[in-house]
Structure formats: structure tokens, C-alpha cells
Design a protein around this motif. Structure first.
Motif, PDB file in Angstrom:
ATOM      1  N   GLY A 125       0.973  -1.325  -0.097  1.00  0.00           N
ATOM      2  CA  GLY A 125      -0.245  -0.066  -0.166  1.00  0.00           C
ATOM      3  C   GLY A 125       0.613   1.294  -0.086  1.00  0.00           C
ATOM      4  O   GLY A 125       0.122   2.514   0.077  1.00  0.00           O
ATOM      5  N   TYR A 126       2.108   1.222  -0.096  1.00  0.00           N
ATOM      6  CA  TYR A 126       2.938   2.444  -0.026  1.00  0.00           C
ATOM      7  C   TYR A 126       3.929   2.330  -0.990  1.00  0.00           C
ATOM      8  O   TYR A 126       4.687   1.499  -1.561  1.00  0.00           O
ATOM      9  CB  TYR A 126       3.667   2.433   1.267  1.00  0.00           C
ATOM     10  CG  TYR A 126       2.815   2.678   2.533  1.00  0.00           C
ATOM     11  CD1 TYR A 126       2.078   3.855   2.813  1.00  0.00           C
ATOM     12  CD2 TYR A 126       2.191   1.204   3.081  1.00  0.00           C
ATOM     13  CE1 TYR A 126       1.295   3.910   4.014  1.00  0.00           C
ATOM     14  CE2 TYR A 126       1.304   1.609   4.259  1.00  0.00           C
ATOM     15  CZ  TYR A 126       0.701   2.720   4.488  1.00  0.00           C
ATOM     16  OH  TYR A 126       0.042   2.777   5.693  1.00  0.00           O
ATOM     17  N   LYS A 127       4.459   3.498  -1.658  1.00  0.00           N
ATOM     18  CA  LYS A 127       6.042   3.664  -2.312  1.00  0.00           C
ATOM     19  C   LYS A 127       6.894   4.065  -1.077  1.00  0.00           C
ATOM     20  O   LYS A 127       6.641   4.842  -0.196  1.00  0.00           O
ATOM     21  CB  LYS A 127       5.624   4.700  -3.184  1.00  0.00           C
ATOM     22  CG  LYS A 127       4.665   4.532  -4.305  1.00  0.00           C
ATOM     23  CD  LYS A 127       4.921   5.541  -5.163  1.00  0.00           C
ATOM     24  CE  LYS A 127       3.584   5.441  -6.317  1.00  0.00           C
ATOM     25  NZ  LYS A 127       3.517   6.665  -7.119  1.00  0.00           N
ATOM     26  N   TYR A 128       7.894   3.558  -1.225  1.00  0.00           N
ATOM     27  CA  TYR A 128       9.187   3.833  -0.206  1.00  0.00           C
ATOM     28  C   TYR A 128      10.253   4.399  -0.731  1.00  0.00           C
ATOM     29  O   TYR A 128      10.748   4.277  -1.933  1.00  0.00           O
ATOM     30  CB  TYR A 128       9.518   2.521   0.652  1.00  0.00           C
ATOM     31  CG  TYR A 128       9.311   1.309  -0.008  1.00  0.00           C
ATOM     32  CD1 TYR A 128      10.225   0.833  -0.819  1.00  0.00           C
ATOM     33  CD2 TYR A 128       8.111   0.326  -0.353  1.00  0.00           C
ATOM     34  CE1 TYR A 128      10.160  -0.208  -1.837  1.00  0.00           C
ATOM     35  CE2 TYR A 128       8.178  -0.708  -1.002  1.00  0.00           C
ATOM     36  CZ  TYR A 128       8.945  -1.060  -1.741  1.00  0.00           C
ATOM     37  OH  TYR A 128       9.166  -2.248  -2.385  1.00  0.00           O
ATOM     38  N   TYR A 129      10.802   5.222   0.075  1.00  0.00           N
ATOM     39  CA  TYR A 129      12.161   6.115  -0.279  1.00  0.00           C
ATOM     40  C   TYR A 129      13.145   6.104   0.803  1.00  0.00           C
ATOM     41  O   TYR A 129      12.765   6.094   1.900  1.00  0.00           O
ATOM     42  CB  TYR A 129      11.756   7.494  -0.779  1.00  0.00           C
ATOM     43  CG  TYR A 129      10.445   7.312  -2.035  1.00  0.00           C
ATOM     44  CD1 TYR A 129      10.950   7.304  -3.149  1.00  0.00           C
ATOM     45  CD2 TYR A 129       9.323   7.729  -1.357  1.00  0.00           C
ATOM     46  CE1 TYR A 129       9.922   7.558  -4.173  1.00  0.00           C
ATOM     47  CE2 TYR A 129       8.336   7.597  -2.243  1.00  0.00           C
ATOM     48  CZ  TYR A 129       8.608   7.645  -3.774  1.00  0.00           C
ATOM     49  OH  TYR A 129       7.733   7.592  -4.640  1.00  0.00           O
ATOM     50  N   TRP A 130      14.414   5.825   0.288  1.00  0.00           N
ATOM     51  CA  TRP A 130      15.490   6.137   1.389  1.00  0.00           C
ATOM     52  C   TRP A 130      15.595   7.361   1.780  1.00  0.00           C
ATOM     53  O   TRP A 130      15.567   8.578   1.056  1.00  0.00           O
ATOM     54  CB  TRP A 130      16.816   5.713   0.667  1.00  0.00           C
ATOM     55  CG  TRP A 130      17.993   5.563   1.669  1.00  0.00           C
ATOM     56  CD1 TRP A 130      18.879   5.995   1.964  1.00  0.00           C
ATOM     57  CD2 TRP A 130      18.165   4.281   2.517  1.00  0.00           C
ATOM     58  NE1 TRP A 130      19.938   5.770   2.962  1.00  0.00           N
ATOM     59  CE2 TRP A 130      19.319   4.377   3.238  1.00  0.00           C
ATOM     60  CE3 TRP A 130      17.364   2.917   2.589  1.00  0.00           C
ATOM     61  CZ2 TRP A 130      19.849   3.523   4.217  1.00  0.00           C
ATOM     62  CZ3 TRP A 130      18.024   2.022   3.342  1.00  0.00           C
ATOM     63  CH2 TRP A 130      19.267   2.489   4.055  1.00  0.00           C
ATOM     64  N   ASP A 131      15.446   7.697   3.171  1.00  0.00           N
ATOM     65  CA  ASP A 131      15.364   9.044   3.624  1.00  0.00           C
ATOM     66  C   ASP A 131      16.708   9.268   4.480  1.00  0.00           C
ATOM     67  O   ASP A 131      17.740   8.625   4.448  1.00  0.00           O
ATOM     68  CB  ASP A 131      14.167   9.115   4.537  1.00  0.00           C
ATOM     69  CG  ASP A 131      13.789  10.567   4.432  1.00  0.00           C
ATOM     70  OD1 ASP A 131      13.969  11.505   5.514  1.00  0.00           O
ATOM     71  OD2 ASP A 131      12.906  11.089   3.533  1.00  0.00           O
ATOM     72  N   ILE A 132      16.606  10.006   5.282  1.00  0.00           N
ATOM     73  CA  ILE A 132      17.867  10.520   6.068  1.00  0.00           C
ATOM     74  C   ILE A 132      18.259   9.751   7.199  1.00  0.00           C
ATOM     75  O   ILE A 132      17.180   9.093   7.846  1.00  0.00           O
ATOM     76  CB  ILE A 132      17.751  12.231   6.607  1.00  0.00           C
ATOM     77  CG1 ILE A 132      16.461  12.431   7.676  1.00  0.00           C
ATOM     78  CG2 ILE A 132      17.374  13.298   5.503  1.00  0.00           C
ATOM     79  CD1 ILE A 132      16.420  13.628   8.435  1.00  0.00           C
ATOM     80  N   PRO A 133      19.343   9.702   7.724  1.00  0.00           N
ATOM     81  CA  PRO A 133      19.849   9.040   9.081  1.00  0.00           C
ATOM     82  C   PRO A 133      20.008  10.035  10.143  1.00  0.00           C
ATOM     83  O   PRO A 133      20.043  10.998   9.775  1.00  0.00           O
ATOM     84  CB  PRO A 133      21.074   8.295   8.489  1.00  0.00           C
ATOM     85  CG  PRO A 133      21.791   9.306   7.598  1.00  0.00           C
ATOM     86  CD  PRO A 133      20.658   9.820   6.740  1.00  0.00           C
ATOM     87  N   GLN A 134      19.603   9.795  11.181  1.00  0.00           N
ATOM     88  CA  GLN A 134      19.962  10.495  12.379  1.00  0.00           C
ATOM     89  C   GLN A 134      20.570   9.663  13.593  1.00  0.00           C
ATOM     90  O   GLN A 134      20.350   8.519  13.727  1.00  0.00           O
ATOM     91  CB  GLN A 134      18.696  11.002  12.877  1.00  0.00           C
ATOM     92  CG  GLN A 134      17.837  12.098  11.999  1.00  0.00           C
ATOM     93  CD  GLN A 134      16.931  12.777  12.580  1.00  0.00           C
ATOM     94  OE1 GLN A 134      15.944  12.325  13.615  1.00  0.00           O
ATOM     95  NE2 GLN A 134      16.476  14.029  11.913  1.00  0.00           N
TER      96      GLN A 134
END
Length: 216
Positions: A125-134
């Protein structure tokens, strides 16, 4: 010159596309690792904090809760309400009203929302994208951005924070189209705890003065 500019533009777009696809593949691999880790545990005990914020509406709420999960069975305590699911029936216990609601729940129903599915909700149900590390409290948290496929979904996006070392979920941040932001943060995550045989059994004698409402 115009031809060279076009070639350069196409090359940059292609490079960006390849980088994006590589990151998406990386995101999928991490999500698969999280799912595999969740399924490897006999049981899971979680203490969590839940916050809801909407600056436009001047709303700022915070609650705490805990969840004990084994397979599709669970005990959830949240906002003064206890919910028990023994694998066949769901018992919602509301001490403030001295009322218990009993209902059947088909855990195989794709539309049924249960705590067990909440830990792996991102698989469809989702598109997914690599985001920021913290770096949070000495832990490296890698974020994956999830965008709902359904345009009618009231959530704009979801940020799923994953502990890079343990591959367990650290927090889930939902950002609504109306500006509402909800955050569920896992304060304690324990696995494979010793449980009694009656851990997920509802005992009516514990609530002698409660009204029991049987829906089905």
C-alpha cells in the motif's frame, strides 16, 4: 551546443533515476530485514509513547502505552483502555465506563488492523524511499519515507525510523494532509519473554461489576 545540452540533461535525469532506483531498492532491502526480524521473535513486549500535534488547531497531546504480542494474540494498554485478543475474540475493557465489549475478529482479513500487522504495515500500500539517517541517543536511526498509494488516504507521508544495528522499529511519524503529526516512539523493546499459558486469556471474574456487551 543545444544538442550537447540535451544530452547532458538526459544524462543527469538518467543518473538521478538510477540513484533513486538504487535507493528505493536499498529501502526495500531494509524493510525486508525488519519484517524478517519481527517474524523471528516468539513474542514482543513494547513500551511506547504517542504524541499528536497540530499547530493550526493548537492541539498537543501525549500518551503512553504498552503492548504484549505473541503471533496474532496480544494485550494492548493505551489511554486507559485494555484490549485483549486471544486469537478468536477481542475484548475491549474500559474501566472508566465499567464496560467490556466482546467481538469476533478475523485476523486473516486484510482490512483488519491488529498490533501484529502494525509492526509490518509497510509491506503493502505504499511507495517507499530512502530518507535521512539520524543519531538519536547514541543510536543510528535510518528513516524510510512511505507515501500511501491511495490518493484518498488522509496521510501525506509516513517516516519509519529503523535502528540500523538491531533492525527494529524505533519510531513511526505520520504527517497528515491537514497538518496533523502523530509520532509513536518505542521506549522499550523486549523479545522472547517468559509468558504464562493464560497470558492472553480473558477472565470475566476479574470484572464482576462490568457490563459485558457482546457484539457477535
Amino acid at each position: 551546443m543545444h544538442k550537447i545540452f540535451n544530452i547532458l540533461s538526459i544524462t543527469l535525469l538518467l543518473l538521478f533515476s538510477l540513484t533513486s532506483n538504487a535507493q528505493d531498492k536499498k529501502a526495500k532491502e531494509l524493510l525486508d530485514q525488519v519484517t524478517s526480524k519481527i517474524k523471528s521473535y516468539n513474542n514482543i513486549a513494547i513500551d511506547f509513547k504517542y504524541t499528536l500535534n497540530n499547530s493550526k488547531e493548537n492541539i498537543n497531546k501525549e500518551s503512553k502505552g504498552n503492548l504484549l504480542l505473541e503471533g496474532n494474540k496480544y494485550v494492548l494498554n493505551f489511554m486507559g483502555v485494555t484490549k485483549i485478543y486471544d486469537g478468536k475474540k477481542s475484548y475491549t475493557i474500559v474501566p472508566e465506563d465499567e464496560e467490556i465489549t466482546v467481538s469476533s475478529l478475523n485476523d486473516k482479513d486484510e482490512n483488519a488492523i491488529t498490533p501484529s500487522k502494525m509492526l509490518t504495515f509497510f509491506n503493502s500500500g505504499y511507495k517507499y524511499y530512502w530518507d535521512i539517517p539520524q543519531d538519536l541517543k547514541g543510536r543510528k536511526i535510518q528513516y524510510i519515507k512511505l507515501v500511501p498509494n491511495n490518493p484518498k488516504d488522509q496521510r501525506k507521508e509516513i517516516l519509519l525510523g529503523i535502528d540500523s544495528q538491531t533492525k527494529n522499529i524505533y519510531n513511526v511519524i505520520e504527517i497528515g494532509k491537514n497538518g496533523t503529526k502523530t509520532t509513536l516512539t518505542v521506549n522499550s523493546f523486549k523479545t522472547n519473554q517468559p509468558l504464562s499459558k493464560n497470558q492472553f486469556t480473558f477472565v470475566a471474574s476479574k470484572y464482576p461489576n462490568y457490563y459485558i456487551n457482546k457484539i457477535d
